[in-house]
Write a protein that holds these residues in place. Structure first.
Motif, short mmCIF file in Angstrom:
data_model
loop_
_atom_site.label_atom_id
_atom_site.label_comp_id
_atom_site.label_asym_id
_atom_site.label_seq_id
_atom_site.Cartn_x
_atom_site.Cartn_y
_atom_site.Cartn_z
N UNK A 157 0.84 -1.20 0.00
CA UNK A 157 0.00 0.00 0.00
C UNK A 157 0.88 1.26 0.00
N UNK A 158 1.94 1.26 0.83
CA UNK A 158 2.85 2.41 0.88
C UNK A 158 3.51 2.63 -0.47
N UNK A 159 3.87 1.55 -1.16
CA UNK A 159 4.52 1.68 -2.46
C UNK A 159 3.54 2.19 -3.52
N UNK A 160 2.31 1.69 -3.48
CA UNK A 160 1.32 2.10 -4.48
C UNK A 160 1.04 3.60 -4.43
N UNK A 161 1.19 4.20 -3.25
CA UNK A 161 0.98 5.64 -3.11
C UNK A 161 1.98 6.40 -4.00
N UNK A 162 3.21 5.85 -4.13
CA UNK A 162 4.24 6.53 -4.93
C UNK A 162 3.90 6.52 -6.43
N UNK A 163 2.95 5.68 -6.85
CA UNK A 163 2.59 5.61 -8.27
C UNK A 163 1.62 6.72 -8.66
N UNK A 164 1.23 7.51 -7.70
CA UNK A 164 0.42 8.68 -8.00
C UNK A 164 -0.92 8.40 -8.63
N UNK A 165 -1.55 7.31 -8.26
CA UNK A 165 -2.90 7.06 -8.77
C UNK A 165 -2.93 6.46 -10.16
N UNK A 166 -1.75 6.12 -10.72
CA UNK A 166 -1.72 5.62 -12.09
C UNK A 166 -1.92 4.12 -12.18
N UNK A 167 -1.80 3.40 -11.08
CA UNK A 167 -1.91 1.95 -11.15
C UNK A 167 -2.37 1.42 -9.79
N UNK A 168 -3.04 0.28 -9.82
CA UNK A 168 -3.44 -0.34 -8.55
C UNK A 168 -2.40 -1.35 -8.11
N UNK A 169 -2.47 -1.76 -6.86
CA UNK A 169 -1.61 -2.84 -6.39
C UNK A 169 -2.48 -4.02 -5.99
N UNK A 170 -2.04 -5.20 -6.39
CA UNK A 170 -2.78 -6.43 -6.15
C UNK A 170 -2.00 -7.28 -5.17
N UNK A 171 -2.62 -7.57 -4.01
CA UNK A 171 -1.90 -8.21 -2.91
C UNK A 171 -2.47 -9.61 -2.64
N UNK A 172 -1.59 -10.60 -2.55
CA UNK A 172 -2.02 -11.97 -2.24
C UNK A 172 -2.35 -12.09 -0.75
N UNK A 173 -3.50 -12.67 -0.47
CA UNK A 173 -3.92 -12.87 0.91
C UNK A 173 -4.18 -14.36 1.13
N UNK A 174 -3.47 -14.96 2.06
CA UNK A 174 -3.65 -16.39 2.29
C UNK A 174 -4.92 -16.60 3.12
N UNK A 175 -5.54 -17.78 3.01
CA UNK A 175 -6.78 -18.04 3.76
C UNK A 175 -6.64 -17.80 5.26
N UNK A 176 -5.52 -18.24 5.83
CA UNK A 176 -5.34 -18.08 7.28
C UNK A 176 -5.25 -16.61 7.66
N UNK A 177 -4.62 -15.82 6.81
CA UNK A 177 -4.50 -14.38 7.05
C UNK A 177 -5.88 -13.72 6.99
N UNK A 178 -6.66 -14.11 5.99
CA UNK A 178 -8.00 -13.51 5.86
C UNK A 178 -8.86 -13.85 7.06
N UNK A 179 -8.72 -15.11 7.54
CA UNK A 179 -9.56 -15.57 8.66
C UNK A 179 -9.14 -15.00 10.00
N UNK A 180 -7.92 -14.46 10.08
CA UNK A 180 -7.43 -13.94 11.36
C UNK A 180 -8.30 -12.76 11.79
N UNK A 181 -8.55 -12.62 13.10
CA UNK A 181 -9.42 -11.54 13.57
C UNK A 181 -8.89 -10.17 13.14
N UNK A 182 -9.81 -9.30 12.73
CA UNK A 182 -9.42 -7.93 12.43
C UNK A 182 -8.84 -7.69 11.05
N UNK A 183 -8.99 -8.65 10.15
CA UNK A 183 -8.38 -8.45 8.83
C UNK A 183 -8.98 -7.25 8.08
N UNK A 184 -10.30 -7.13 8.11
CA UNK A 184 -10.95 -6.02 7.39
C UNK A 184 -10.48 -4.67 7.96
#
Ligand code: C2E
Ligand code: MG
Ligand code: MG
Ligand code: MG
Length: 279
Positions: free
Chosen positions: A99-126
Motif C-alpha cells: 500500500x505504501x509503495x502504491x501511493x508513490x505511483x500517484x494514482x496511475x496503477x493499482x496494487x494487487x496483494x495476495x492474501x492467504x486463507x489463514x491471514x484472511x480468517x485472522x481476527x481484524x483483517x478487514x
C-alpha cells in the motif's frame, strides 16, 4: 542380501525423512526471525490491458533474502508460514508495504496483494486493510486483494467470510480469485461470492496455443466470468501467440513474462511513468 538391502532402504528413508523434518524446523525458525531482521522484499509485476498494452496495476510478490541460503522462493516458505501462523504477521507487512509503495505511483496503477486463507480468517483483517489504506492515504479502488478458491468454498465460517468480502467491496476494495480453475471443478460458488475479478491460472494459458479443446474451455470460462460481470486477468502470458488468442477470447487483462518479470519498487515506478496508464 535382500534383507540387508531392505534394511538399508528403511534406514535411508528414515534419514531422509529426518533431514526433511529438521530442515523444515530450521526454515521455520529462520522465518520467525526474518521479519524482525528485515529479510523480506516485495517485487512488483505489471498487469496490463491486453489489447492496447496499457498498464493497469502491479501484483506484489514477496521475496525472502535469507542471509546464507540466498533467495528463497515463496513456494518454499508460504506454506510453512501458513502452518505456523506466521503468515498473519508476514501478510500484514506485505499489505502495508504494498500500500505504501502504491501511493508513490500517484494514482496511475493499482496494487494487487495476495492474501492467504489463514491471514484472511485472522481476527481484524478487514480493519487492518482499512487502517493500512487510511494511514498511507491510498484510495481503496487502488487496492485489489487476491484470495483463493479454498477460502470462499469450504466450511462453517463461509457466511462471515462473504460478509467481510462484502464489507471490503463496500469500502471500494476489489477482490480477485487467484489461480482460478486449479482447485475445484465447481464454478457455482462464483455467482454467490462477492468478487470483481478472476485470475485465470497459468496452467490454462500454457495450453491454449497447442490444444483447441483447451482454448475452447478457456473461452468458456471467460464467457462465464463476463456473464457474471467479472473481469478476467490471464496469468503467465509468455508469448505473443498466447496474448493474441486471449485477446480474441475477450480476455481483458494479462500478466506474464511477455510484458515484464516481477521488478523492484524503483523499477515499477519507472514503468508507471514510461507506460501510459488508463486515463
Ligand atoms: P501467484 O499469486 O499466482 O503469482 C504468480 C506467480 O507466477 C509468481 O510467482 C510470478 O512470478 C509467476 N509468473 C508471472 N508471470 C509468469 C510467466 O510468464 N511465466 C512463469 N513461469 N511464471 C510467471 P512467485 O513470485 O514465485 O509466487 C508464487 C506464489 O507464491 C504466488 O502465486 C502466490 O500464491 C504466493 N505468494 C507470493 N507472494 C505472496 C504474498 O505476499 N503473500 C501470499 N500469501 N502468497 C504469496
Ligand atoms: Mg497472486
Ligand atoms: Mg495467481
Ligand atoms: Mg498462479
Amino acid at each position: 542380501m535382500a534383507k540387508n538391502g531392505g534394511k538399508g532402504r528403511v534406514c535411508r528413508y528414515e534419514t531422509t525423512l529426518h533431514t526433511r523434518i529438521l530442515e523444515r524446523l530450521q526454515l521455520q525458525a529462520a522465518l520467525d526471525r526474518a521479519i524482525t531482521n528485515g529479510e523480506f522484499r516485495l517485487v512488483y509485476q505489471p498487469i496490463v490491458a491486453l489489447g492496447p498494452g496499457q498498464l493497469r496495476g502491479f501484483e506484489a510478490l514477496v521475496r525472502w533474502h535469507h542471509p546464507s541460503r540466498g533467495m528463497v522462493p515463496p513456494l518454499d516458505f508460504i506454506g510453512i508460514a501458513e502452518e505456523s501462523g506466521l503468515i498473519v504477521q508476514l501478510g500484514e507487512w506485505v499489505l502495508r508495504t504494498a500500500v505504501a509503495t502504491a501511493v508513490t505511483w500517484g494514482g496511475a496503477a493499482y496494487v494487487s496483494v495476495n492474501v492467504s486463507p489463514r491471514q484472511f480468517r485472522a481476527p481484524g483483517f478487514v480493519d487492518l486493510v482499512q487502517r493500512a489504506l487510511a494511514e498511507h492515504g491510498l484510495p481503496a479502488d487502488r487496492l485489489v486483494l487476491e484470495i483463493t478458491e479454498s477460502l470462499v468454498l469450504a466450511g462453517r465460517d463461509q457466511e462471515r467470510i462473504e460478509a467481510e468480502l462484502e464489507a471490503l467491496r463496500g469500502a471500494g476494495v476489489r477482490i480477485a480469485i487467484d489461480d482460478f480453475g486449479t482447485g475445484y471443478s465447481s464454478l457455482s460458488y462464483l455467482h454467490r461470492v462477492p468478487v470483481d475479478l478472476i485470475k485465470l491460472d497459468k496452467s490454462f494459458v500454457d495450453t491454449i496455443t497447442t490444444s483447441v479443446s483447451q482454448y475452447e474451455l478457456v473461452k468458456g470460462i471467460i464467457g462465464l466470468a463476463h456473464a457474471l460481470r467479472l473481469a478476467v486477468v490471464a496469468e503467465g502470458i509468455e508469448t505473443a501467440a498466447d496474448r493474441e488468442l486471449l485477446v480474441a477470447a475477450q480476455c481483458e487483462y494479462g500478466q506474464g513474462y511477455l510484458f515484464a518479470r516481477p521488478m523492484s519498487a524503483e523499477d515499477a515506478l519507472t514503468w508507471v511513468s514510461a507506460v501510459p496508464a488508463r486515463t
